[in-house]
Enzyme design. Structure first.
Site, mmCIF file in Angstrom:
data_model
loop_
_atom_site.group_PDB
_atom_site.id
_atom_site.type_symbol
_atom_site.label_atom_id
_atom_site.label_comp_id
_atom_site.label_asym_id
_atom_site.label_seq_id
_atom_site.Cartn_x
_atom_site.Cartn_y
_atom_site.Cartn_z
ATOM 1 N N ASP A 299 0.841 -1.188 0.000
ATOM 2 C CA ASP A 299 0.000 0.000 0.000
ATOM 3 C C ASP A 299 0.883 1.247 0.000
ATOM 4 O O ASP A 299 1.873 1.320 0.740
ATOM 5 C CB ASP A 299 -0.877 -0.030 1.253
ATOM 6 C CG ASP A 299 -1.852 1.121 1.337
ATOM 7 O OD1 ASP A 299 -2.692 1.239 0.426
ATOM 8 O OD2 ASP A 299 -1.765 1.890 2.302
ATOM 9 N N GLU A 334 1.412 -0.399 -5.156
ATOM 10 C CA GLU A 334 0.475 0.682 -5.430
ATOM 11 C C GLU A 334 1.389 1.904 -5.620
ATOM 12 O O GLU A 334 1.901 2.439 -4.629
ATOM 13 C CB GLU A 334 -0.491 0.894 -4.271
ATOM 14 C CG GLU A 334 -1.474 2.020 -4.549
ATOM 15 C CD GLU A 334 -2.348 2.347 -3.349
ATOM 16 O OE1 GLU A 334 -3.549 2.629 -3.559
ATOM 17 O OE2 GLU A 334 -1.841 2.337 -2.207
#
Length: 572
Positions: A299, A334
């Site tokens: 993330d 990401e």
């Protein structure tokens, strides 16, 4: 009973205590120092519950019970309480305790099941099975439910190659949620990196290992979505739970000493700190050796390469590559955060995959009617403008957990996030979406066109759980705080015809492996819808085209008729 050596890092502390708990009764033992580490020996039973306290100059506060950063088991989930931030208030009754357990025997090294080019299925573990009629009530919402035969059959039917589990590590609610009567439903607010959340994985690492193995036996890999960009201790007003009370230097600061906020949470982990990187590698090795996972999704991944600016040659990348247990694992970025220069799509190492939001937006724009044929063709061909001419590292998707569901993307022109309690100001304001002339009502053919475009794309593809049967969040494009029917999948009302269509798309893709292959061979050929050669001006003004794939297959994109025809036709 057995003798155990407890150890914790706290470089700036003057005193550290081991706190053992027998019920609510706490006994403290002063620990000895060895460099930056503190240790003590104690005779304990398997399952002993413990924490630490530390003293020193600010911000040390011995009234705060601190969770072991290396904990793997907790006796309870986190519950936010404003007193966790109150100086001098004893938090022993508020903080979960680490549970002492022996490691499982390490698993033998096996190649990942998942290979680049396959179908990733993004899963919110709790929302996925909370309303599934075949799952026993006591199992719903847990990791173990993913190994249920009904789930395995569903995943196999729609051609899933790997499940990507949204965070299952224990998290704490953001402090603004409890007053609103809401709770974090996504888990992107962890406290320490290895402790599984007792609500999602009550059986601990054994439960995760068993589920990973059941998925593996069905030919499905497991990828964990992990958060290494910040912790749930948040900004200066946040709770003191672990790192802040033990080693506050894990958080990045500007030259003036202000906490850096590249994660948007008020605190960002400092990957220029060798210990932070070592903690990250230790966490990844734990989940590989103890549970056998195939890989990881990071993330806000630019933060792992910041110190403070993003560096594509950051030490973490070579350290991962040199680790014998991690070198062959799937690594997915990401590739953006909210810090300076935070958009880094295409900048990660050649052995990483990357979420490609340009695929999502260009494909949606084309079908909305304001995107060019050339843009969608570039995305279908592997986004060579982003990843180069040799190999695509794109993870293509048209919807993800963050944003509109696939069905909502063609049903709503604007977000409807009032249930989040933020006056509809949260979530993406300019998401590429449309409706069929009436807010909340979409066109089924648009959903099918988006799905077929995804399955016809070169590179890895990702589908979020429930989008294969038309899940909706009623226009909420930021359902992170909706642990309820807004985000829980409604299995009883799913669109079976759409689900069958997705299964047929998956079968077509597997029958034509050239389309999924990440290698760019420049072997795609393009023509107009009437069979002519595509000219330069056609890529801007055409409403469609035909993409010819090696082996005789064709993909016919026709915006006027809202259709994607795959030839040979997929079987429904």
């Amino acid at each position: 009973m057995f003798e155990h050596r407890f150890q914790v890092r706290s470089p700036r502390a003057t005193h550290v205590w081991l706190c053992l708990f027998d019920g609510e009764v706490e006994s403290r033992r002063l620990m000895s120092r060895n460099g930056d580490e503190w240790f003590c020996e104690a005779r304990v039973r398997e399952g002993a519950r413990y924490g630490f306290r530390a003293a020193g100059s600010h911000p040390f506060d011995p009234s705060k019970l601190l969770l072991d950063p290396n904990a793997t088991h907790l006796d309870a989930p986190f519950t936010y309480d404003p007193r966790l931030s109150e100086p001098g208030f004893d938090t022993a009754a508020l903080v979960p305790k680490a549970v002492l357990t022996r490691s499982l025997p390490p698993l033998h090294a096996r190649e990942p099941v998942f290979k680049a080019g396959g179908l990733i299925y993004e899963v919110n573990v709790r929302a996925f099975t909370m309303r599934h009629p075949d799952i026993p009530s006591e199992m719903r919402g847990t990791v173990a439910a993913l190994a249920h035969r009904s789930i395995l059959d569903h995943l196999t039917r729609i051609g899933v190659d790997a499940v990507e589990l949204m965070p299952i590590v224990a998290w704490i609610d953001e402090r603004h949620l409890p007053p609103l009567g809401l709770s974090n439903a996504w888990g992107y607010n962890p406290v320490v990196p290895m402790a599984l959340d007792p609500r999602l994985c009550p059986g601990g690492i054994e439960e995760l290992r068993a589920t990973v193995e059941a998925l593996r036996q069905a030919g499905i890999g497991t990828i964990l979505d992990l958060v290494f960009n910040h912790t749930g201790e948040s900004d200066l007003a946040g709770p003191t739970l672990s790192f802040r009370g033990l080693d506050n230097d894990v958080y990045a600061r500007s030259e003036t000493g202000v906490l850096i906020n590249d994660a948007g949470t008020g605190n960002t982990l400092d990957f220029g700190n060798p210990w932070v990187r070592a903690m990250t590698l230790r966490t990844l090795r734990h989940f590989v050796s103890q549970a056998g996972v195939d890989g990881f999704r990071f993330d806000l991944a630019p933060i792992v390469a910041r110190s403070p600016g993003f560096d594509p040659q950051a030490p973490i990348f070579s350290e991962l590559r040199a680790d014998p247990l991690l070198a062959d694992r799937i690594m997915i970025a990401e590739p953006w955060d909210v810090g300076p220069g935070g958009y880094q799509l295409g900048a990660f190492p050649s052995d990483w995959l990357e979420w490609n939001d340009r695929f999502r937006d260009d494909v949606r724009r084309f079908w909305r009617g304001d995107g060019a044929a050339g843009a969608i063709a570039t995305r279908l061909a592997g986004s060579t403008d982003v990843f180069g001419e040799e190999r695509t590292r794109s993870v293509n998707f048209v919807a993800a957990h963050d944003g509109f569901t696939l069905a909502d993307a063609v049903s709503y022109r604007s977000r409807h996030n009032h249930a989040n309690g933020e006056q509809n100001r949260d979530g993406h304001a300019d998401e590429v979406s449309w409706n069929a002339g009436n807010e909340g009502r979409g066109a089924p053919e648009d959903v099918r066109a988006l799905l077929a475009s995804l399955f016809a794309a070169r590179g890895t593809i990702m589908l979020t759980a429930g989008d294969e049967f038309g899940r909706t969040q009623a226009g909420n494009n930021n359902a992170y705080a909706q642990d309820n029917e807004i985000s829980w999948l409604d299995w009883d009302r799913r669109d079976h015809a759409l689900e069958a269509y997705v299964a047929s798309l998956a079968a077509w893709r597997r029958a034509h492996p050239a389309i999924g292959a990440p290698e760019i061979r420049h072997d795609l050929h393009w023509s107009t819808l009437d069979g002519g050669a595509m000219m330069a001006e056609d890529w801007e003004r055409a409403h469609g085209f035909v993409m010819q794939i090696p082996g005789g297959a064709e993909v016919r994109i026709d915006r006027v008729n809202r259709s994607v025809d795959l030839s040979p036709s997929p079987r429904e």
